[in-house]
Design a protein around this motif. Structure first.
Motif, PDB file in Angstrom:
ATOM      1  N   VAL A  92      -0.015  18.310 -18.372  1.00 48.49           N
ATOM      2  CA  VAL A  92       0.644  19.173 -17.384  1.00 48.49           C
ATOM      3  C   VAL A  92       1.945  18.521 -16.924  1.00 48.49           C
ATOM      4  CG1 VAL A  92       0.458  20.286 -15.124  1.00 48.49           C
ATOM      5  CG2 VAL A  92      -1.569  20.005 -16.526  1.00 48.49           C
ATOM      6  N   LEU A  93       3.011  19.313 -16.864  1.00 41.84           N
ATOM      7  CA  LEU A  93       4.298  18.836 -16.379  1.00 41.84           C
ATOM      8  C   LEU A  93       4.895  19.905 -15.480  1.00 41.84           C
ATOM      9  CD1 LEU A  93       6.639  16.768 -16.472  1.00 41.84           C
ATOM     10  CD2 LEU A  93       7.393  17.875 -18.587  1.00 41.84           C
ATOM     11  N   VAL A  94       5.320  19.512 -14.283  1.00 37.85           N
ATOM     12  CA  VAL A  94       5.952  20.430 -13.334  1.00 37.85           C
ATOM     13  C   VAL A  94       7.285  19.829 -12.911  1.00 37.85           C
ATOM     14  CG1 VAL A  94       5.760  21.616 -11.106  1.00 37.85           C
ATOM     15  CG2 VAL A  94       3.695  21.193 -12.469  1.00 37.85           C
ATOM     16  N   LEU A  95       8.350  20.618 -13.028  1.00 38.52           N
ATOM     17  CA  LEU A  95       9.679  20.223 -12.561  1.00 38.52           C
ATOM     18  C   LEU A  95      10.078  21.117 -11.414  1.00 38.52           C
ATOM     19  CD1 LEU A  95      11.816  19.815 -15.803  1.00 38.52           C
ATOM     20  CD2 LEU A  95      10.756  18.023 -14.440  1.00 38.52           C
ATOM     21  N   LEU A  96      10.645  20.514 -10.383  1.00 35.46           N
ATOM     22  CA  LEU A  96      11.163  21.259  -9.239  1.00 35.46           C
ATOM     23  C   LEU A  96      12.673  21.089  -9.208  1.00 35.46           C
ATOM     24  CD1 LEU A  96       8.321  19.681  -8.288  1.00 35.46           C
ATOM     25  CD2 LEU A  96       8.682  21.246  -6.401  1.00 35.46           C
ATOM     26  N   GLY A  97      13.365  22.153  -8.837  1.00 32.84           N
ATOM     27  CA  GLY A  97      14.823  22.092  -8.749  1.00 32.84           C
ATOM     28  C   GLY A  97      15.372  23.432  -8.316  1.00 32.84           C
ATOM     29  N   ASP A  98      16.696  23.488  -8.185  1.00 31.18           N
ATOM     30  CA  ASP A  98      17.295  24.757  -7.801  1.00 31.18           C
ATOM     31  C   ASP A  98      17.227  25.720  -8.993  1.00 31.18           C
ATOM     32  OD1 ASP A  98      19.309  22.669  -8.575  1.00 31.18           O
ATOM     33  OD2 ASP A  98      20.586  24.439  -8.777  1.00 31.18           O
ATOM     34  N   THR A  99      17.188  26.973  -8.695  1.00 35.87           N
ATOM     35  CA  THR A  99      16.969  28.023  -9.691  1.00 35.87           C
ATOM     36  C   THR A  99      17.876  27.888 -10.902  1.00 35.87           C
ATOM     37  OG1 THR A  99      16.298  29.529  -7.936  1.00 35.87           O
ATOM     38  CG2 THR A  99      16.908  30.533 -10.024  1.00 35.87           C
ATOM     39  N   GLU A 100      19.157  27.671 -10.663  1.00 36.74           N
ATOM     40  CA  GLU A 100      20.128  27.650 -11.756  1.00 36.74           C
ATOM     41  C   GLU A 100      19.938  26.463 -12.683  1.00 36.74           C
ATOM     42  OE1 GLU A 100      21.199  27.665  -8.402  1.00 36.74           O
ATOM     43  OE2 GLU A 100      21.155  29.841  -8.371  1.00 36.74           O
ATOM     44  N   SER A 101      19.345  25.375 -12.183  1.00 34.97           N
ATOM     45  CA  SER A 101      19.238  24.165 -13.003  1.00 34.97           C
ATOM     46  C   SER A 101      17.961  24.093 -13.832  1.00 34.97           C
ATOM     47  CB  SER A 101      19.313  22.927 -12.114  1.00 34.97           C
ATOM     48  OG  SER A 101      18.085  22.690 -11.437  1.00 34.97           O
ATOM     49  N   LEU A 102      16.971  24.925 -13.517  1.00 38.25           N
ATOM     50  CA  LEU A 102      15.674  24.806 -14.187  1.00 38.25           C
ATOM     51  C   LEU A 102      15.790  25.124 -15.678  1.00 38.25           C
ATOM     52  CD1 LEU A 102      13.436  26.467 -11.465  1.00 38.25           C
ATOM     53  CD2 LEU A 102      13.559  24.022 -12.039  1.00 38.25           C
ATOM     54  N   PRO A 103      15.166  24.290 -16.517  1.00 38.98           N
ATOM     55  CA  PRO A 103      15.255  24.516 -17.963  1.00 38.98           C
ATOM     56  C   PRO A 103      14.374  25.677 -18.407  1.00 38.98           C
ATOM     57  CG  PRO A 103      13.829  22.653 -17.533  1.00 38.98           C
ATOM     58  CD  PRO A 103      14.388  23.094 -16.202  1.00 38.98           C
ATOM     59  N   TRP A 104      14.653  26.151 -19.610  1.00 35.09           N
ATOM     60  CA  TRP A 104      13.850  27.208 -20.221  1.00 35.09           C
ATOM     61  C   TRP A 104      13.159  26.651 -21.451  1.00 35.09           C
ATOM     62  CZ3 TRP A 104      13.549  29.339 -25.050  1.00 35.09           C
ATOM     63  CH2 TRP A 104      12.710  30.457 -25.157  1.00 35.09           C
ATOM     64  N   VAL A 105      11.881  26.966 -21.563  1.00 31.23           N
ATOM     65  CA  VAL A 105      11.075  26.703 -22.753  1.00 31.23           C
ATOM     66  C   VAL A 105      10.125  27.887 -22.865  1.00 31.23           C
ATOM     67  CG1 VAL A 105       9.263  25.238 -23.741  1.00 31.23           C
ATOM     68  CG2 VAL A 105      11.178  24.178 -22.576  1.00 31.23           C
ATOM     69  N   ASP A 106       9.939  28.399 -24.067  1.00 30.04           N
ATOM     70  CA  ASP A 106       9.035  29.522 -24.264  1.00 30.04           C
ATOM     71  C   ASP A 106       7.642  29.163 -23.741  1.00 30.04           C
ATOM     72  OD1 ASP A 106       8.312  32.075 -25.118  1.00 30.04           O
ATOM     73  OD2 ASP A 106       7.680  31.346 -27.082  1.00 30.04           O
ATOM     74  N   GLY A 107       7.087  30.009 -22.887  1.00 31.56           N
ATOM     75  CA  GLY A 107       5.745  29.810 -22.362  1.00 31.56           C
ATOM     76  C   GLY A 107       5.677  29.145 -21.002  1.00 31.56           C
ATOM     77  N   LEU A 108       6.820  28.711 -20.456  1.00 33.35           N
ATOM     78  CA  LEU A 108       6.811  28.104 -19.122  1.00 33.35           C
ATOM     79  C   LEU A 108       6.383  29.111 -18.064  1.00 33.35           C
ATOM     80  CD1 LEU A 108      10.136  26.066 -18.781  1.00 33.35           C
ATOM     81  CD2 LEU A 108       7.809  25.178 -18.908  1.00 33.35           C
ATOM     82  N   VAL A 109       5.809  28.614 -16.992  1.00 37.53           N
ATOM     83  CA  VAL A 109       5.530  29.424 -15.815  1.00 37.53           C
ATOM     84  C   VAL A 109       6.600  29.069 -14.786  1.00 37.53           C
ATOM     85  CG1 VAL A 109       3.885  29.928 -13.969  1.00 37.53           C
ATOM     86  CG2 VAL A 109       3.054  29.424 -16.278  1.00 37.53           C
TER      87      VAL A 109
END
Length: 149
Positions: free
Chosen positions: A59-76
């Protein structure tokens, strides 16, 4: 990035949310978590500086501002519902119970650890209050541990 402590699972029903929440975090479980870690390692130092995170087995959770969050297929993608401010809920899903009641039950189950990232697909509750700045070395070490047999 901080290690996380497991919290017992839960299983309310979920349906599409009429208005999506603003994303404040992303979470991946299993192969999606590994792909997220790889994406983090590709990010530049400026992006890393904008994130904090927690990680545990698979499990990996990243917190950040909306614009900076990365995209990976299947992320929640997770956001905050004003009716349940101690929870980070899926941006596009709503629980079949009142968010405030869900919050009360989940926070009690997690022994008061907040905020909690709620991952319905995998039935994970992830305490994110101990999130730490993301370090490339820490992500590499976590990824190596996850990929080792």
């Amino acid at each position: 990035m901080s290690p996380l402590s497991p919290v017992p699972s839960f299983c309310p029903s979920w349906s599409p949310r009429t208005s999506p929440l603003t994303a404040l975090a992303v979470a991946g479980v299993g192969p999606v978590a590994l792909a997220l870690a790889r994406r983090v390692l590709e990010a530049d130092d400026a992006a890393l500086a904008r994130w904090s995170g927690v990680a545990g087995p698979g499990v990996l959770v990243l917190l950040g501002d909306t614009e900076s969050l990365p995209w990976v297929d299947g992320l929640v993608y997770l956001g905050r519902d004003t009716a349940a401010p101690s929870l980070l809920l899926p941006c596009t899903l709503a629980p079949d119970v009142a968010p405030a009641l869900l919050e009360r039950a989940l926070v009690a189950r997690a022994s008061g650890s907040t905020p909690l990232a709620v991952l319905p697909g995998s039935a994970h509750l992830v305490p994110v209050g101990a999130a730490r700045p993301v370090s490339r070395d820490t992500v590499r070490a976590w990824l190596a541990k996850q990929e080792s047999p």
